[in-house]
Motif scaffolding. Structure first.
Motif, mmCIF file in Angstrom:
data_model
loop_
_atom_site.group_PDB
_atom_site.id
_atom_site.type_symbol
_atom_site.label_atom_id
_atom_site.label_comp_id
_atom_site.label_asym_id
_atom_site.label_seq_id
_atom_site.Cartn_x
_atom_site.Cartn_y
_atom_site.Cartn_z
ATOM 1 N N GLU A 1 -41.198 33.659 3.180
ATOM 2 C CA GLU A 1 -40.317 32.627 2.724
ATOM 3 C C GLU A 1 -39.632 33.053 1.424
ATOM 4 O OE1 GLU A 1 -43.508 29.547 1.925
ATOM 5 O OE2 GLU A 1 -43.793 29.300 3.888
ATOM 6 N N MET A 2 -39.624 34.182 0.883
ATOM 7 C CA MET A 2 -38.807 34.645 -0.074
ATOM 8 C C MET A 2 -37.196 34.337 0.077
ATOM 9 S SD MET A 2 -39.720 38.291 -1.514
ATOM 10 C CE MET A 2 -39.826 38.996 0.078
ATOM 11 N N GLN A 3 -36.676 33.740 -1.289
ATOM 12 C CA GLN A 3 -35.371 33.567 -1.053
ATOM 13 C C GLN A 3 -34.611 34.357 -2.265
ATOM 14 O OE1 GLN A 3 -33.783 31.577 1.029
ATOM 15 N NE2 GLN A 3 -35.682 31.342 2.173
ATOM 16 N N PRO A 4 -33.279 34.521 -2.086
ATOM 17 C CA PRO A 4 -32.593 35.257 -3.050
ATOM 18 C C PRO A 4 -32.679 34.267 -4.436
ATOM 19 C CG PRO A 4 -31.179 35.315 -0.942
ATOM 20 C CD PRO A 4 -32.533 34.611 -0.779
ATOM 21 N N GLY A 5 -32.883 35.039 -5.442
ATOM 22 C CA GLY A 5 -32.816 34.674 -6.766
ATOM 23 C C GLY A 5 -34.364 34.241 -7.177
ATOM 24 N N ALA A 6 -35.364 34.360 -6.359
ATOM 25 C CA ALA A 6 -36.705 34.123 -6.668
ATOM 26 C C ALA A 6 -37.147 35.429 -7.543
ATOM 27 C CB ALA A 6 -37.497 34.136 -5.615
ATOM 28 N N GLY A 7 -38.182 35.094 -8.643
ATOM 29 C CA GLY A 7 -38.706 36.092 -9.119
ATOM 30 C C GLY A 7 -40.069 36.573 -8.347
ATOM 31 N N VAL A 8 -40.162 38.189 -8.474
ATOM 32 C CA VAL A 8 -41.200 38.711 -7.656
ATOM 33 C C VAL A 8 -41.891 39.567 -8.614
ATOM 34 C CG1 VAL A 8 -40.114 38.033 -5.405
ATOM 35 C CG2 VAL A 8 -39.803 40.328 -6.462
ATOM 36 N N ARG A 9 -43.193 40.018 -8.196
ATOM 37 C CA ARG A 9 -43.956 40.934 -8.658
ATOM 38 C C ARG A 9 -44.376 41.990 -7.686
ATOM 39 N NH1 ARG A 9 -48.390 38.791 -10.727
ATOM 40 N NH2 ARG A 9 -49.546 39.269 -8.671
ATOM 41 N N ILE B 1 -46.327 45.296 -5.668
ATOM 42 C CA ILE B 1 -47.768 45.728 -6.019
ATOM 43 C C ILE B 1 -47.725 47.115 -6.883
ATOM 44 C CG2 ILE B 1 -48.396 45.015 -3.385
ATOM 45 C CD1 ILE B 1 -48.035 47.883 -2.719
ATOM 46 N N GLY B 2 -46.753 47.408 -7.499
ATOM 47 C CA GLY B 2 -46.675 48.554 -8.536
ATOM 48 C C GLY B 2 -46.623 47.876 -9.894
ATOM 49 N N GLY B 3 -46.366 46.382 -9.897
ATOM 50 C CA GLY B 3 -46.297 45.835 -11.017
ATOM 51 C C GLY B 3 -44.822 45.829 -11.852
ATOM 52 N N LEU B 4 -43.719 45.784 -10.978
ATOM 53 C CA LEU B 4 -42.518 45.661 -11.357
ATOM 54 C C LEU B 4 -41.996 44.503 -11.327
ATOM 55 C CD1 LEU B 4 -39.860 47.227 -11.992
ATOM 56 C CD2 LEU B 4 -39.198 47.158 -9.519
ATOM 57 N N TYR B 5 -41.512 43.827 -12.207
ATOM 58 C CA TYR B 5 -40.996 42.460 -12.118
ATOM 59 C C TYR B 5 -39.562 42.339 -11.794
ATOM 60 C CZ TYR B 5 -45.583 40.792 -13.968
ATOM 61 O OH TYR B 5 -46.653 40.309 -13.966
ATOM 62 N N ALA B 6 -38.894 41.657 -11.015
ATOM 63 C CA ALA B 6 -37.556 41.764 -10.435
ATOM 64 C C ALA B 6 -37.315 40.530 -9.943
ATOM 65 C CB ALA B 6 -37.231 42.909 -9.489
ATOM 66 N N THR B 7 -35.933 40.253 -9.608
ATOM 67 C CA THR B 7 -35.129 38.969 -9.072
ATOM 68 C C THR B 7 -34.688 39.423 -7.618
ATOM 69 O OG1 THR B 7 -34.641 38.307 -11.127
ATOM 70 C CG2 THR B 7 -33.763 37.306 -9.328
ATOM 71 N N VAL B 8 -35.078 38.903 -6.637
ATOM 72 C CA VAL B 8 -34.642 39.014 -5.219
ATOM 73 C C VAL B 8 -33.263 38.869 -4.864
ATOM 74 C CG1 VAL B 8 -34.907 38.323 -2.909
ATOM 75 C CG2 VAL B 8 -36.919 38.267 -4.107
ATOM 76 N N GLU C 1 -42.941 30.909 -14.596
ATOM 77 C CA GLU C 1 -43.968 31.900 -14.602
ATOM 78 C C GLU C 1 -42.815 33.231 -15.007
ATOM 79 O OE1 GLU C 1 -47.815 34.006 -12.644
ATOM 80 O OE2 GLU C 1 -46.414 32.346 -11.535
ATOM 81 N N TYR C 2 -41.971 33.459 -14.127
ATOM 82 C CA TYR C 2 -41.412 34.433 -14.297
ATOM 83 C C TYR C 2 -40.496 34.675 -15.519
ATOM 84 C CZ TYR C 2 -37.680 38.088 -13.212
ATOM 85 O OH TYR C 2 -36.798 39.059 -13.278
ATOM 86 N N ASN C 3 -39.808 33.462 -16.099
ATOM 87 C CA ASN C 3 -39.368 33.601 -17.221
ATOM 88 C C ASN C 3 -40.313 33.804 -18.604
ATOM 89 O OD1 ASN C 3 -36.551 33.174 -16.544
ATOM 90 N ND2 ASN C 3 -36.743 30.899 -16.367
ATOM 91 N N ARG C 4 -41.441 33.214 -18.304
ATOM 92 C CA ARG C 4 -42.339 33.442 -19.286
ATOM 93 C C ARG C 4 -42.882 34.956 -19.505
ATOM 94 N NH1 ARG C 4 -47.801 33.864 -19.283
ATOM 95 N NH2 ARG C 4 -48.021 33.428 -16.902
ATOM 96 N N ILE C 5 -43.046 35.495 -18.382
ATOM 97 C CA ILE C 5 -43.574 36.975 -18.272
ATOM 98 C C ILE C 5 -42.487 37.957 -18.576
ATOM 99 C CG2 ILE C 5 -44.290 38.682 -16.873
ATOM 100 C CD1 ILE C 5 -45.768 36.538 -15.265
ATOM 101 N N VAL C 6 -41.308 37.753 -18.088
ATOM 102 C CA VAL C 6 -40.257 38.573 -18.239
ATOM 103 C C VAL C 6 -39.396 38.584 -19.612
ATOM 104 C CG1 VAL C 6 -37.983 39.593 -17.292
ATOM 105 C CG2 VAL C 6 -40.027 39.211 -15.775
ATOM 106 N N HIS C 7 -39.217 37.326 -19.859
ATOM 107 C CA HIS C 7 -38.196 37.098 -20.707
ATOM 108 C C HIS C 7 -39.083 36.347 -22.101
ATOM 109 C CE1 HIS C 7 -34.767 37.739 -18.231
ATOM 110 N NE2 HIS C 7 -35.166 36.854 -17.539
ATOM 111 N N GLY C 8 -40.302 36.014 -21.909
ATOM 112 C CA GLY C 8 -40.987 35.511 -23.174
ATOM 113 C C GLY C 8 -40.619 34.196 -23.524
ATOM 114 N N ILE C 9 -39.904 33.457 -22.506
ATOM 115 C CA ILE C 9 -39.567 32.101 -22.759
ATOM 116 C C ILE C 9 -40.719 31.047 -22.158
ATOM 117 C CG2 ILE C 9 -37.848 30.283 -22.019
ATOM 118 C CD1 ILE C 9 -36.044 32.684 -21.539
ATOM 119 N N GLU C 10 -41.314 30.356 -23.285
ATOM 120 C CA GLU C 10 -42.294 29.364 -22.911
ATOM 121 C C GLU C 10 -41.378 28.085 -22.468
ATOM 122 O OE1 GLU C 10 -45.481 29.494 -22.592
ATOM 123 O OE2 GLU C 10 -45.417 31.743 -23.511
#
Length: 167
Positions: A36-44, A46-53, A86-95
């Motif tokens: 169900e992953m779509q382009p533009g979604a934030g993912v983690r 299994i190695g701990g890398l945060y990125a955007t699809v 959740e992606y913005n909070r973790i990667v960019h520090g935006i609450e």
């Protein structure tokens, strides 16, 4: 055979069935999440890398890890698909959209010890009192009545290497 001898085997087989069933359910949930992953979604990963699809293929996923950094990962290496908040909070520090009930818990206990008096009045009252010494008194403090002896102890550095003083 006696029923009592078969009971441990039946319990063991039942426990194995329940464990494999729950593991299979987790695998199915993970597979559906990856499908169900779509382009533009934030993912983690299994190695701990945060990125955007960036692009989803049949067995691979192209991830955008930063400006000009595109990484090709296997679909099985995606550990979690994150929500935008959740992606913005973790990667960019935006609450974003924090739900608060109005109660603020302080980081320290200073608000618990405050009085209703203004700070200037409290500090002037405290300066009139004698300072309270909460530390232990050393033997040198007890001999402070004898000024010559107290000064000689204070002038000599204390030895800390374990060797006795040679006086």
């Amino acid at each position: 055979m006696n029923m009592l001898t078969l009971l441990p085997f039946i319990v063991l087989i039942g426990a194995m069935f329940l464990m494999t069933r729950s593991a299979k359910r987790k695998q199915q949930q993970a597979a559906s999440m990856r499908n169900e992953m779509q382009p533009g979604a934030g993912v983690r990963t299994i190695g701990g890398l945060y990125a955007t699809v960036k692009e989803v293929n049949e067995d691979t996923v192209l991830l955008d890890a930063g400006p000009g950094v595109d990484l090709l990962f296997a679909k099985n290496s995606i550990g979690a698909v994150l929500t935008d908040d959740e992606y913005n909070r973790i990667v960019h520090g935006i609450e974003h959209d924090l739900k608060t009930d109005g109660t603020v818990v302080p980081d320290d206990a200073s608000s618990l010890t405050e009085t209703d008096e203004p700070a200037a009045d409290a500090s002037s009252d405290a300066s009139d009192d004698k300072p309270i010494d909460l530390g232990k008194k050393d033997a040198a403090d007890d001999t402070a009545d004898e000024p010559g002896e107290a000064k000689s102890d204070a002038a000599e550095p204390k030895k800390t290497d374990g060797e006795p003083d040679a006086k």
